[in-house]
Design a protein around this motif. Structure first.
Motif, PDB file in Angstrom:
ATOM      1  N   ILE A   1       0.852  -1.201   0.000  1.00 26.87           N
ATOM      2  CA  ILE A   1       0.000   0.000   0.000  1.00 26.87           C
ATOM      3  C   ILE A   1       0.886   1.249   0.000  1.00 26.87           C
ATOM      4  CG2 ILE A   1      -1.562   1.353   1.495  1.00 26.87           C
ATOM      5  CD1 ILE A   1      -3.044  -1.257   2.122  1.00 26.87           C
ATOM      6  N   ALA A   2       1.946   1.203   0.804  1.00 24.04           N
ATOM      7  CA  ALA A   2       2.837   2.377   0.898  1.00 24.04           C
ATOM      8  C   ALA A   2       3.542   2.648  -0.434  1.00 24.04           C
ATOM      9  CB  ALA A   2       3.860   2.159   2.008  1.00 24.04           C
ATOM     10  N   LYS A   3       3.755   1.568  -1.232  1.00 21.36           N
ATOM     11  CA  LYS A   3       4.491   1.743  -2.494  1.00 21.36           C
ATOM     12  C   LYS A   3       3.625   2.310  -3.623  1.00 21.36           C
ATOM     13  CE  LYS A   3       6.482  -2.362  -2.844  1.00 21.36           C
ATOM     14  NZ  LYS A   3       7.198  -3.568  -2.982  1.00 21.36           N
ATOM     15  N   LYS A   4       2.311   2.294  -3.432  1.00 19.04           N
ATOM     16  CA  LYS A   4       1.416   2.738  -4.513  1.00 19.04           C
ATOM     17  C   LYS A   4       1.515   4.250  -4.702  1.00 19.04           C
ATOM     18  CE  LYS A   4      -0.201  -1.205  -5.464  1.00 19.04           C
ATOM     19  NZ  LYS A   4       0.071  -1.790  -6.772  1.00 19.04           N
ATOM     20  N   GLN A   5       0.985   4.712  -5.830  1.00 17.53           N
ATOM     21  CA  GLN A   5       0.986   6.156  -6.063  1.00 17.53           C
ATOM     22  C   GLN A   5      -0.368   6.725  -5.671  1.00 17.53           C
ATOM     23  OE1 GLN A   5       2.456   7.297  -9.883  1.00 17.53           O
ATOM     24  NE2 GLN A   5       3.909   5.605  -9.874  1.00 17.53           N
ATOM     25  N   TYR A   6      -0.320   7.890  -5.050  1.00 13.62           N
ATOM     26  CA  TYR A   6      -1.550   8.508  -4.549  1.00 13.62           C
ATOM     27  C   TYR A   6      -1.781   9.860  -5.202  1.00 13.62           C
ATOM     28  CZ  TYR A   6      -1.718   4.652  -1.435  1.00 13.62           C
ATOM     29  OH  TYR A   6      -1.807   3.363  -0.975  1.00 13.62           O
ATOM     30  N   SER A   7      -3.045  10.269  -5.174  1.00 21.58           N
ATOM     31  CA  SER A   7      -3.426  11.540  -5.791  1.00 21.58           C
ATOM     32  C   SER A   7      -2.861  12.711  -4.987  1.00 21.58           C
ATOM     33  CB  SER A   7      -4.951  11.650  -5.812  1.00 21.58           C
ATOM     34  OG  SER A   7      -5.424  11.990  -4.522  1.00 21.58           O
ATOM     35  N   CYS A   8      -3.056  13.909  -5.491  1.00 21.50           N
ATOM     36  CA  CYS A   8      -2.696  15.110  -4.741  1.00 21.50           C
ATOM     37  C   CYS A   8      -3.671  15.301  -3.585  1.00 21.50           C
ATOM     38  CB  CYS A   8      -2.733  16.334  -5.659  1.00 21.50           C
ATOM     39  SG  CYS A   8      -4.393  16.847  -6.117  1.00 21.50           S
ATOM     40  N   SER A   9      -3.476  16.338  -2.818  1.00 21.89           N
ATOM     41  CA  SER A   9      -4.422  16.698  -1.770  1.00 21.89           C
ATOM     42  C   SER A   9      -4.949  18.100  -2.074  1.00 21.89           C
ATOM     43  CB  SER A   9      -3.742  16.644  -0.403  1.00 21.89           C
ATOM     44  OG  SER A   9      -4.704  16.808   0.624  1.00 21.89           O
ATOM     45  N   THR A  10      -5.703  18.654  -1.145  1.00 19.86           N
ATOM     46  CA  THR A  10      -6.250  19.990  -1.362  1.00 19.86           C
ATOM     47  C   THR A  10      -6.184  20.802  -0.080  1.00 19.86           C
ATOM     48  OG1 THR A  10      -8.482  19.173  -0.867  1.00 19.86           O
ATOM     49  CG2 THR A  10      -7.866  19.279  -3.179  1.00 19.86           C
ATOM     50  N   PHE A  11      -5.854  22.084  -0.240  1.00 17.22           N
ATOM     51  CA  PHE A  11      -5.962  23.051   0.860  1.00 17.22           C
ATOM     52  C   PHE A  11      -7.283  23.782   0.639  1.00 17.22           C
ATOM     53  CE2 PHE A  11      -5.441  27.450   2.327  1.00 17.22           C
ATOM     54  CZ  PHE A  11      -5.030  27.249   3.640  1.00 17.22           C
ATOM     55  N   MET A  12      -8.129  23.792   1.646  1.00 12.84           N
ATOM     56  CA  MET A  12      -9.489  24.305   1.468  1.00 12.84           C
ATOM     57  C   MET A  12      -9.746  25.504   2.372  1.00 12.84           C
ATOM     58  SD  MET A  12     -10.615  21.742  -0.474  1.00 12.84           S
ATOM     59  CE  MET A  12     -12.300  22.287  -0.617  1.00 12.84           C
ATOM     60  N   MET A  13     -10.487  26.487   1.830  1.00  7.00           N
ATOM     61  CA  MET A  13     -11.025  27.546   2.691  1.00  7.00           C
ATOM     62  C   MET A  13     -12.525  27.646   2.423  1.00  7.00           C
ATOM     63  SD  MET A  13      -8.085  30.480   2.645  1.00  7.00           S
ATOM     64  CE  MET A  13      -8.780  31.352   4.033  1.00  7.00           C
ATOM     65  N   TYR A  14     -13.298  27.611   3.484  1.00  5.29           N
ATOM     66  CA  TYR A  14     -14.748  27.769   3.376  1.00  5.29           C
ATOM     67  C   TYR A  14     -15.053  29.095   4.055  1.00  5.29           C
ATOM     68  CZ  TYR A  14     -14.147  22.703   2.835  1.00  5.29           C
ATOM     69  OH  TYR A  14     -13.732  21.450   2.443  1.00  5.29           O
ATOM     70  N   LEU A  15     -15.491  30.086   3.267  1.00  4.75           N
ATOM     71  CA  LEU A  15     -15.620  31.445   3.786  1.00  4.75           C
ATOM     72  C   LEU A  15     -17.068  31.921   3.725  1.00  4.75           C
ATOM     73  CD1 LEU A  15     -12.551  33.019   1.915  1.00  4.75           C
ATOM     74  CD2 LEU A  15     -12.636  32.148   4.273  1.00  4.75           C
ATOM     75  N   GLY A  16     -17.587  32.359   4.882  1.00  2.00           N
ATOM     76  CA  GLY A  16     -18.860  33.065   4.892  1.00  2.00           C
ATOM     77  C   GLY A  16     -18.523  34.538   4.834  1.00  2.00           C
ATOM     78  N   VAL A  17     -19.046  35.252   3.813  1.00  2.14           N
ATOM     79  CA  VAL A  17     -18.637  36.651   3.660  1.00  2.14           C
ATOM     80  C   VAL A  17     -19.846  37.575   3.585  1.00  2.14           C
ATOM     81  CG1 VAL A  17     -16.490  36.027   2.469  1.00  2.14           C
ATOM     82  CG2 VAL A  17     -18.497  36.589   1.140  1.00  2.14           C
ATOM     83  N   GLU A  18     -19.620  38.824   4.014  1.00  2.00           N
ATOM     84  CA  GLU A  18     -20.625  39.877   3.878  1.00  2.00           C
ATOM     85  C   GLU A  18     -20.777  40.197   2.410  1.00  2.00           C
ATOM     86  OE1 GLU A  18     -22.642  41.348   5.769  1.00  2.00           O
ATOM     87  OE2 GLU A  18     -21.858  41.035   7.801  1.00  2.00           O
ATOM     88  N   GLY A  19     -22.001  40.421   1.968  1.00  2.92           N
ATOM     89  CA  GLY A  19     -22.236  40.888   0.600  1.00  2.92           C
ATOM     90  C   GLY A  19     -22.132  39.762  -0.416  1.00  2.92           C
ATOM     91  N   THR A  20     -22.287  40.139  -1.678  1.00  2.00           N
ATOM     92  CA  THR A  20     -22.262  39.147  -2.750  1.00  2.00           C
ATOM     93  C   THR A  20     -21.212  39.554  -3.784  1.00  2.00           C
ATOM     94  OG1 THR A  20     -24.003  40.371  -3.877  1.00  2.00           O
ATOM     95  CG2 THR A  20     -24.702  38.545  -2.472  1.00  2.00           C
ATOM     96  N   TYR A  21     -20.882  38.620  -4.648  1.00  2.00           N
ATOM     97  CA  TYR A  21     -19.927  38.891  -5.726  1.00  2.00           C
ATOM     98  C   TYR A  21     -20.620  38.559  -7.053  1.00  2.00           C
ATOM     99  CZ  TYR A  21     -16.062  39.441  -2.420  1.00  2.00           C
ATOM    100  OH  TYR A  21     -15.229  39.893  -1.419  1.00  2.00           O
TER     101      TYR A  21
END
Ligand code: FAD
Length: 509
Positions: A292-312
């Motif tokens: 299992i350790a020798k297999k190749q794995y996908s990338c990962s992700t850095f995530m931000m979940y933001l509640g913001v004032e107003g709209t875009y």
């Protein structure tokens, strides 16, 4: 069933419908796994998937259990599907209207006018050839000799990556990226991903990119509600601690609450993580800890979940910004395993389609930055986390999210270490085992798990692979093998239907 992710829920629906007595044990305090809804302060965020592609498979699963997906889960087809902006300059509002696409392509690269039609026409044939492969089990090398695989062989081109294949249609490297960045769904660089996956962007243009109202997590929730209405027992906050075996045959599932006797189990939990934590090492040789350790794995992700004032309102529902040095960015993620200095970034601004996701006058913004899976270079301690938050917010400001820092009223950050610790994902590799040819078909862990008796797999870690449509398909492949083993009917699970080439703009209400 171990895990209530999308694959587990789809399998639970079909198994319960066939008459099996199904208990779903889920470690987290909600269903959906990586495809759940995070709710806080009136904001709703999809945890993981936001691109809902190719609803046909889940539609057929719903039909097979006597439900109508259009009634259960209203969705909107997005047009434009997404905007891609290029660090090198230029942008595309990607639309299924191919004449309009051609017009935009002409502005970026006049010599590529017409190429999109060639790409779509070739990939329509390619998908039709590959469907039997994506919809059948692969339990041994002999399965490679099936007529369907032989018919698809000319399209496999093992010597070509997705990126290189796209280069045979488009001359401008930005267009190659525009039709191959979808390898992100597999967590891979398009230049390492097999050319087979050119069908991914084809699926978007031909069948649509959808937004389920309430988000993709709502799809998981509705599936769980229906499964419970049908009699399935779903228990959240009940992690499985251990499996019991008699020889190679599974006999019991142990949680903190009790030990469940069982005829069979379906594992939806992350494959590499669950093998190591639940199945004793002496029962595994092909999938030993070392292998299992020798297999190749996908990338990962850095995530931000933001509640913001107003709209875009000026920002699209989905925007993908491609790093100035895209190849360098991929190298940092996959080879060097360092944090990208000039990252590509994906931002979802879903409230312009679905205001129900935030309190009135506010927006729920989802940000995903592809990063390496866990490595010694990325400990994700508080210093590294704060640094990357800054990198990400700065990039958002450059992309037109003005005053974003001042407008944040709710914030949650998820790093690769959180994917490992809170979602039980091996190395935080959010898209599972990589999808190279050496880890696909019979070389991926089998749906009817090859090392044990009575153990089946479903989800992104087994065949056909990661991404919601194929994860739902994995549930059909698994159930078609499990139900006869339990002496239950599997005929209601549809076999392949001919492809339809049009999808309604609006599904449901
Ligand atoms: C950030 C991100 C973005 C993505 N974007 C897209 C997209 O846009 N479109 C797309 O199609 N796909 C996307 N994907 C890929 C994929 O669709 C999802 O990851 C999907 O949720 C994987 O489903 P799964 O069935 O493999 O199970 P998972 O979602 O991984 O669920 C497995 C479940 O098992 C549970 N579990 C683990 N261990 C135990 C235990 N010991 N006992 C009990 N339960 C346990 C977990 O808590 C979890 O709920 C994305 C993934 C991520 C992470």
């Amino acid at each position: 069933m171990i895990g209530a992710g999308p694959g587990g829920l789809a399998a639970a629906l079909q198994l319960t419908h066939a008459g099996a007595e199904v208990t779903v044990l889920e470690a987290r305090d909600q269903v959906g796994g990586r495809c759940a809804t995070m709710r806080a302060d009136g904001f709703s965020f999809d945890t993981g998937p936001t691109f809902y592609l190719y609803p046909r498979i889940l539609r057929e699963i719903f039909q097979s259990i006597g439900r109508d997906i259009d009634q259960e889960i209203p969705m909107k087809r997005l047009d434009p599907q997404y905007t891609i902006s290029f660090g090198e300059g230029g942008k595309l509002d990607c639309t299924p209207d191919l004449e309009e696409m051609d017009r935009q392509i002409g502005k970026l690269s006049p010599e590529d006018v017409g190429a999109v039609h060639r790409y779509i026409n070739h990939n329509r044939v390619k998908l039709e050839r590959f469907r039997p492969i994506l919809e059948s089990p692969f339990n041994s090398m002999l399965d490679l000799l099936r007529p369907s695989l032989l018919a698809a062989a000319p399209f496999v081109k093992p010597w070509k990556s997705l990126g290189h294949d796209l280069g045979s249609y488009f001359k401008d490297p930005r267009l190659v990226i525009a039709f191959s960045f979808q390898a992100k769904y597999l967590g891979m660089s398009p230049f390492r991903c097999p050319s087979l996956f050119s069908i991914l962007s084809f699926l978007e243009y031909e069948y649509g990119v959808f937004h389920p109202y309430g988000g993709c997590g709502r799809v998981s929730e509705r599936m769980a509600e229906i499964a419970e209405e049908m009699g399935c027992d779903i228990r959240i906050s009940e992690p499985v601690r251990k499996l019991e075996f008699s020889g190679k045959k599974v006999t019991g599932v142990v949680t903190d609450q009790k030990t469940y006797e069982t005829d069979a189990i379906v594992i939806n939990a992350d494959f590499a993580h669950s093998m190591q934590s639940l199945v004793p090492a002496n029962l595994r040789s092909r999938w030993s800890d070392k292998n299992i350790a020798k297999k190749q794995y996908s990338c990962s992700t850095f995530m931000m979940y933001l509640g913001v004032e107003g709209t875009y309102p000026e920002q699209q529902h989905h925007t993908i910004h491609i790093s100035r040095d895209y190849i360098g960015n991929l190298r940092e993620i996959e080879k060097e395993k360092v944090l990208p200095t000039d990252p590509s970034i994906y931002i979802q601004n879903p409230c312009i389609t679905d205001p129900s996701l935030a309190p009135s006058g506010k927006s729920a913004i989802y940000v995903l930055v592809p990063v390496p899976h866990l490595s010694p270079n990325t400990p994700w301690d508080s210093k590294q986390k704060a640094f990357y938050r800054e990198v990400t917010l700065k990039r958002m400001e450059e992309l037109g999210y003005t005053d974003i820092r001042k407008r944040i009223v709710y914030e949650k950050v998820v790093t690769p270490a959180d994917w490992r610790d809170d979602f039980f994902v091996y190395r935080g590799a959010t898209f599972n085992l990589a999808h190279n040819l050496g880890q696909m078909l019979h070389l991926r862990p089998h749906n009817k798990f090859e090392e044990l008796d009575g153990v089946y797999l479903v989800g992104g870690g087994t065949h056909p692979g990661s991404g919601l449509p194929v994860i739902y398909e994995s549930s059909r492949i698994t159930c078609k093998q499990l139900l006869p083993d339990l002496g239950l009917p599997s005929k209601f699970i549809h076999d392949m239907k001919p492809m339809a080439t049009s999808t309604p703009e609006l599904i449901g209400s």
